[in-house]
Design an enzyme around this catalytic site. Structure first.
Site, PDB file in Angstrom:
ATOM      1  N   SER A 142      36.348   7.066 -18.376  1.00  0.00           N
ATOM      2  CA  SER A 142      37.588   7.861 -18.400  1.00  0.00           C
ATOM      3  C   SER A 142      37.242   9.343 -18.406  1.00  0.00           C
ATOM      4  CB  SER A 142      38.361   7.523 -19.678  1.00  0.00           C
ATOM      5  OG  SER A 142      39.422   8.428 -19.869  1.00  0.00           O
ATOM      6  N   TYR A 155      38.806   6.413 -28.713  1.00  0.00           N
ATOM      7  CA  TYR A 155      38.797   6.124 -27.266  1.00  0.00           C
ATOM      8  C   TYR A 155      37.774   7.028 -26.572  1.00  0.00           C
ATOM      9  CZ  TYR A 155      40.644   5.388 -22.507  1.00  0.00           C
ATOM     10  OH  TYR A 155      40.780   5.087 -21.169  1.00  0.00           O
TER      11      TYR A 155
HETATM   12  N1  LIG Z   1      45.341   4.205 -16.636  1.00  0.00           N
HETATM   13  C1  LIG Z   1      44.673   5.308 -16.879  1.00  0.00           C
HETATM   14  O1  LIG Z   1      45.224   6.415 -16.816  1.00  0.00           O
HETATM   15  C2  LIG Z   1      43.211   5.259 -17.218  1.00  0.00           C
HETATM   16  C3  LIG Z   1      42.513   6.474 -17.265  1.00  0.00           C
HETATM   17  C4  LIG Z   1      41.173   6.442 -17.592  1.00  0.00           C
HETATM   18  C5  LIG Z   1      40.524   5.248 -17.846  1.00  0.00           C
HETATM   19  N2  LIG Z   1      41.224   4.078 -17.801  1.00  0.00           N
HETATM   20  C6  LIG Z   1      40.489   2.848 -18.087  1.00  0.00           C
HETATM   21  O2  LIG Z   1      40.661   1.947 -17.014  1.00  0.00           O
HETATM   22  C7  LIG Z   1      40.579   0.606 -17.495  1.00  0.00           C
HETATM   23  C8  LIG Z   1      41.806  -0.159 -17.037  1.00  0.00           C
HETATM   24  O3  LIG Z   1      42.932   0.523 -17.529  1.00  0.00           O
HETATM   25  P1  LIG Z   1      44.407   0.233 -17.032  1.00  0.00           P
HETATM   26  O4  LIG Z   1      45.130   1.510 -17.108  1.00  0.00           O
HETATM   27  O5  LIG Z   1      44.383  -0.530 -15.763  1.00  0.00           O
HETATM   28  O6  LIG Z   1      44.887  -0.689 -18.256  1.00  0.00           O
HETATM   29  P2  LIG Z   1      46.066  -1.788 -18.356  1.00  0.00           P
HETATM   30  O7  LIG Z   1      47.094  -1.482 -17.343  1.00  0.00           O
HETATM   31  O8  LIG Z   1      46.438  -1.823 -19.788  1.00  0.00           O
HETATM   32  O9  LIG Z   1      45.307  -3.114 -17.961  1.00  0.00           O
HETATM   33  C9  LIG Z   1      44.229  -3.555 -18.751  1.00  0.00           C
HETATM   34  C10 LIG Z   1      43.795  -4.929 -18.315  1.00  0.00           C
HETATM   35  O10 LIG Z   1      42.748  -5.341 -19.194  1.00  0.00           O
HETATM   36  C11 LIG Z   1      43.128  -6.543 -19.866  1.00  0.00           C
HETATM   37  N3  LIG Z   1      42.534  -6.485 -21.198  1.00  0.00           N
HETATM   38  C12 LIG Z   1      42.753  -5.598 -22.181  1.00  0.00           C
HETATM   39  N4  LIG Z   1      42.002  -5.878 -23.247  1.00  0.00           N
HETATM   40  C13 LIG Z   1      41.276  -6.974 -22.928  1.00  0.00           C
HETATM   41  C14 LIG Z   1      40.304  -7.737 -23.606  1.00  0.00           C
HETATM   42  N5  LIG Z   1      39.937  -7.484 -24.864  1.00  0.00           N
HETATM   43  N6  LIG Z   1      39.751  -8.787 -22.962  1.00  0.00           N
HETATM   44  C15 LIG Z   1      40.109  -9.093 -21.707  1.00  0.00           C
HETATM   45  N7  LIG Z   1      41.014  -8.405 -21.000  1.00  0.00           N
HETATM   46  C16 LIG Z   1      41.600  -7.350 -21.619  1.00  0.00           C
HETATM   47  C17 LIG Z   1      44.654  -6.556 -19.828  1.00  0.00           C
HETATM   48  O11 LIG Z   1      45.194  -7.857 -19.878  1.00  0.00           O
HETATM   49  P3  LIG Z   1      45.627  -8.534 -21.284  1.00  0.00           P
HETATM   50  O12 LIG Z   1      46.331  -7.471 -22.075  1.00  0.00           O
HETATM   51  O13 LIG Z   1      46.486  -9.687 -20.877  1.00  0.00           O
HETATM   52  O14 LIG Z   1      44.362  -8.977 -21.919  1.00  0.00           O
HETATM   53  C18 LIG Z   1      44.888  -5.957 -18.439  1.00  0.00           C
HETATM   54  O15 LIG Z   1      44.707  -6.928 -17.436  1.00  0.00           O
HETATM   55  C19 LIG Z   1      40.460   0.706 -19.017  1.00  0.00           C
HETATM   56  O16 LIG Z   1      39.115   0.582 -19.392  1.00  0.00           O
HETATM   57  C20 LIG Z   1      40.976   2.109 -19.315  1.00  0.00           C
HETATM   58  O17 LIG Z   1      40.443   2.636 -20.497  1.00  0.00           O
HETATM   59  C21 LIG Z   1      42.558   4.047 -17.490  1.00  0.00           C
END
Ligand SMILES: NC(=O)c1ccc[n+]([C@@H]2O[C@H](COP(=O)([O-])OP(=O)(O)OC[C@H]3O[C@@H](n4cnc5c(N)ncnc54)[C@H](OP(=O)(O)O)[C@@H]3O)[C@@H](O)[C@H]2O)c1
Length: 252
Positions: A142, A155
């Site tokens: 991130s 985080y």
């Molecule tokens: N969106 C942003 O702005 C952003 C920015 C920087 C970095 N990121 C990083 O990108 C990655 C994906 O983020 P996102 O925004 O796509 O998040 P999201 O929309 O919340 O999706 C997260 C996915 O991970 C799964 N998940 C969460 N905890 C889990 C666990 N303990 N075991 C297995 N699966 C798990 C969730 O499904 P379930 O809840 O059903 O398990 C979901 O499929 C993360 O690492 C996040 O920190 C995101």
């Protein structure tokens, strides 16, 4: 080489957001995909949606933070594929608070899922990745790994730790034919950030810092993950690709 034909790929957190976009893109590029989530219902719904589009991917209900669930993933890979060509450590969570407001349990949970689980999964699947002879691990970090962007300290700590995890494993496992890289997105439209996307004050603050004047689509991050998974990126290891619309180079 702009493809993932016949690559066996595991994407953690594959039902929503960046992970979901990655599952779709990997399938379009010809990979065989295994994905995880903690919700059996979401997994079956996504599998069905994919099969209606003519794609086949398998989902496993597995919490990355649980040892027995990680072993379930390993058993599936041993049984069906043997080797593993691509591991995307994408699953991540956040709990946003002031440092003094976290309970120890909350703070440890963020570290457990975002930092410790990717290390444990990578180690557990090391022999499968080694069998590939040409493997790629992509850790989703991130912007918060590099600068304070108001996400809360746990985080930020978890993601900066993940960057160094990638660099250290990249060096340690290079001789085994395993590359390890990170991708660092800034604000991306996913369920994780939904609360912010509808908050005008917060959005104005984000956009005023972002030269491209918008947040990212999940597909703008999955394309980088796909590139790092491909043989086209075969000389890149230990790196972090920042996808932030210019935010980090915008001083004024
Ligand atoms: N969106 C942003 O702005 C952003 C920015 C920087 C970095 N990121 C990083 O990108 C990655 C994906 O983020 P996102 O925004 O796509 O998040 P999201 O929309 O919340 O999706 C997260 C996915 O991970 C799964 N998940 C969460 N905890 C889990 C666990 N303990 N075991 C297995 N699966 C798990 C969730 O499904 P379930 O809840 O059903 O398990 C979901 O499929 C993360 O690492 C996040 O920190 C995101």
């Amino acid at each position: 080489m702009w493809k993932l034909d016949n690559k066996k790929a595991l994407i953690t957190g594959g039902t929503k957001g960046i992970g979901r976009a990655s599952v779709v893109e990997f399938l379009q590029l010809g990979a065989d995909v295994l994905f995880t989530s903690r919700s059996e219902e979401d997994i079956r719904a996504f599998e069905k949606e994919l099969s209606e589009k003519g794609f086949k991917a398998h989902g496993i209900e597995a919490d990355s933070a649980k040892k027995e669930d990680r072993e379930k993933i390993k058993n599936w890979i041993d049984k069906h594929w043997g080797k593993l060509d691509v591991l995307v450590n994408n699953a991540g969570i956040n709990i946003r608070k002031k440092a003094n407001d976290y309970s120890e349990e909350e703070f440890r949970k963020v570290l457990e899922i975002n930092l410790i689980a990717p290390f444990e999964i990578s180690r557990l699947l090391y022999s499968n990745l080694k069998k590939s002879g040409n493997a790629s691990i992509i850790n989703v970090a991130s912007s918060a790994a590099i600068q304070d962007v108001g996400t809360g300290t746990p985080y930020a700590m978890s993601k900066s730790g993940l960057l160094q995890q990638s660099r250290s494993l990249a060096v340690e496992w290079a001789q085994e034919g395993i590359r390890v890289n990170s991708v660092s997105p800034w604000f991306t439209k996913t369920p994780l950030t939904e609360g912010f996307l509808h908050n005008e004050e917060k959005m104005n603050a984000i956009l005023s810092r972002t030269p491209l004047n918008r947040v990212a689509e999940a597909e703008e991050i999955s394309s980088i993950i796909s590139f790092l998974a491909m043989d086209k990126s075969s000389f890149i290891t230990g790196q972090n690709i920042i996808a932030d619309g210019g935010m980090s180079i915008n001083a004024l």
